[in-house]
Design an enzyme around this catalytic site. Structure first.
Site, mmCIF file in Angstrom:
data_model
loop_
_atom_site.group_PDB
_atom_site.id
_atom_site.type_symbol
_atom_site.label_atom_id
_atom_site.label_comp_id
_atom_site.label_asym_id
_atom_site.label_seq_id
_atom_site.Cartn_x
_atom_site.Cartn_y
_atom_site.Cartn_z
ATOM 1 N N ASP A 109 0.831 -1.216 0.000
ATOM 2 C CA ASP A 109 0.000 0.000 0.000
ATOM 3 C C ASP A 109 0.866 1.267 0.000
ATOM 4 O O ASP A 109 0.522 2.275 -0.620
ATOM 5 C CB ASP A 109 -0.985 -0.003 1.191
ATOM 6 C CG ASP A 109 -0.319 -0.227 2.556
ATOM 7 O OD1 ASP A 109 0.870 -0.612 2.610
ATOM 8 O OD2 ASP A 109 -1.007 -0.025 3.579
ATOM 9 N N ARG A 110 2.019 1.202 0.672
ATOM 10 C CA ARG A 110 2.906 2.370 0.728
ATOM 11 C C ARG A 110 3.511 2.639 -0.643
ATOM 12 O O ARG A 110 3.663 3.797 -1.052
ATOM 13 C CB ARG A 110 4.002 2.142 1.782
ATOM 14 C CG ARG A 110 3.426 1.829 3.161
ATOM 15 C CD ARG A 110 4.516 1.514 4.168
ATOM 16 N NE ARG A 110 5.234 2.716 4.584
ATOM 17 C CZ ARG A 110 6.326 2.689 5.357
ATOM 18 N NH1 ARG A 110 6.827 1.535 5.762
ATOM 19 N NH2 ARG A 110 6.909 3.811 5.704
#
Ligand SMILES: Nc1ncnc2c1ncn2[C@@H]1O[C@H](COP(=O)(O)OP(=O)(O)O)[C@@H](O)[C@H]1O
Ligand SMILES: CC(C)(COP(=O)(O)O)[C@@H](O)C(=O)NCCC(=O)O
Ligand SMILES: [K+]
Length: 258
Positions: A109-110
């Site tokens: 997600d980062r």
């Protein structure tokens, strides 16, 4: 149509793109165990409610930080949508240069957030994602992912107080007007929320000075995730809230890998 999934520890956020337009987005709980068929029925129901035909989906992409639900989710996508999903991970092209000690360790997600923010803003960036955990990521003007910091999420902090102190109740995350509070609930709300705002602004300030030393001047600070509004309204360092950053990043990564 492109179907995108962002699997977080609290919510699975899914969305449907037609070209670069996000037609619709939905949230499902992550922590309910579901079979591929149960996922299939839920997602098809959401399509029906939005008056979209699930048979128009011709591609899918998934980013996940919760490995144990991936078997059912991937199986559902193949069985119900008849497409092979792209899974964001090693080997997928992102245009981001990951400077972590072990690039495989960074949460997908980062990376997805970094891809979207880099593509949109093309300048030094600090990205804050208020999810189950709060993540801070430093991204250079040319797409270098330098790393960042991870803190307990706002709700985790509130739940920890409730679970560990006999006389402290579970509270709603709303902001009182003061920090001199005259009852338990407001005292907790003030401590958690104003304390969190201070934490965010301090980490951003430190990150800005470290980035300056890397030649990345005056980063633009973008916030996303479930609880970003609560913090951004009082924070002095957040420049912009971008609620769809992760979904947009998934679309961009799909375009680079299709
Ligand atoms: N629209 C919203 N309004 C208020 N709280 C929300 C909203 N969406 C999510 N939350 C809360 O924010 C926290 C993080 O959610 P989310 O961003 O979905 O995290 P994750 O990506 O880790 O699943 C959760 O505690 C969730 O209950
Ligand atoms: C830090 C996270 C738990 C955040 O996940 P989320 O709050 O979105 O559920 C996730 O990005 C993760 O598991 N990362 C791996 C460790 C790292 O990024 O260094
Ligand atoms: K997230």
């Amino acid at each position: 149509m492109l179907l995108v999934f962002d699997v977080g520890n609290t919510n699975i956020v899914l969305g449907v793109f037609e070209g670069d337009r996000l037609l619709v987005d939905w949230r499902m709980s992550t922590n309910i165990p579901r079979t591929a068929d149960e996922y299939g029925i839920s997602v098809i129901n959401l399509f029906d409610k939005a008056e979209l035909d699930y048979r128009d989906v011709d591609a899918a992409i998934v980013s996940s930080v919760v490995p144990n639900i991936m078997y059912s989710l991937e199986h559902m996508i193949r069985k119900y949508f008849r497409v092979e999903p792209i899974i964001v991970g090693p080997g997928v092209k992102t245009g981001i240069n990951i400077k972590y000690d072990n690039p495989k360790e960074v949460g997908a997600d980062r990376i997805v957030n970094a891809v979207a923010a880099h593509e949109k803003y093309k300048k030094p960036l600090i990205i804050i994602d208020f999810g189950t955990a709060t993540t801070f990521c430093a991204v250079g003007a040319n797409g270098d992912y330098y790393g960042g910091a991870i803190t307990p999420g706002i709700k985790i902090s509130a739940d920890a107080l409730f679970e560990r102190a006999a006389k402290l109740p579970r509270i709603e995350l709303v902001k009182p007007n003061t920090v001199i509070c005259k009852n338990t609930v407001q005292s907790m709300q003030a401590g958690i929320i104003y304390g969190y705002i201070g934490q965010v602004d301090y980490i951003v300030k430190r990150m800005k000075s470290e980035m300056k030393r890397l030649g990345e001047d005056n980063p633009f600070v973008v916030a996303t995730g479930g609880l970003s509004k609560l913090i951004a309204s009082e924070s002095t360092t957040i420049d912009k809230i971008d609620p769809y950053l992760t979904l947009e990043g998934l679309r961009i990564i799909y375009e680079k890998n299709k």
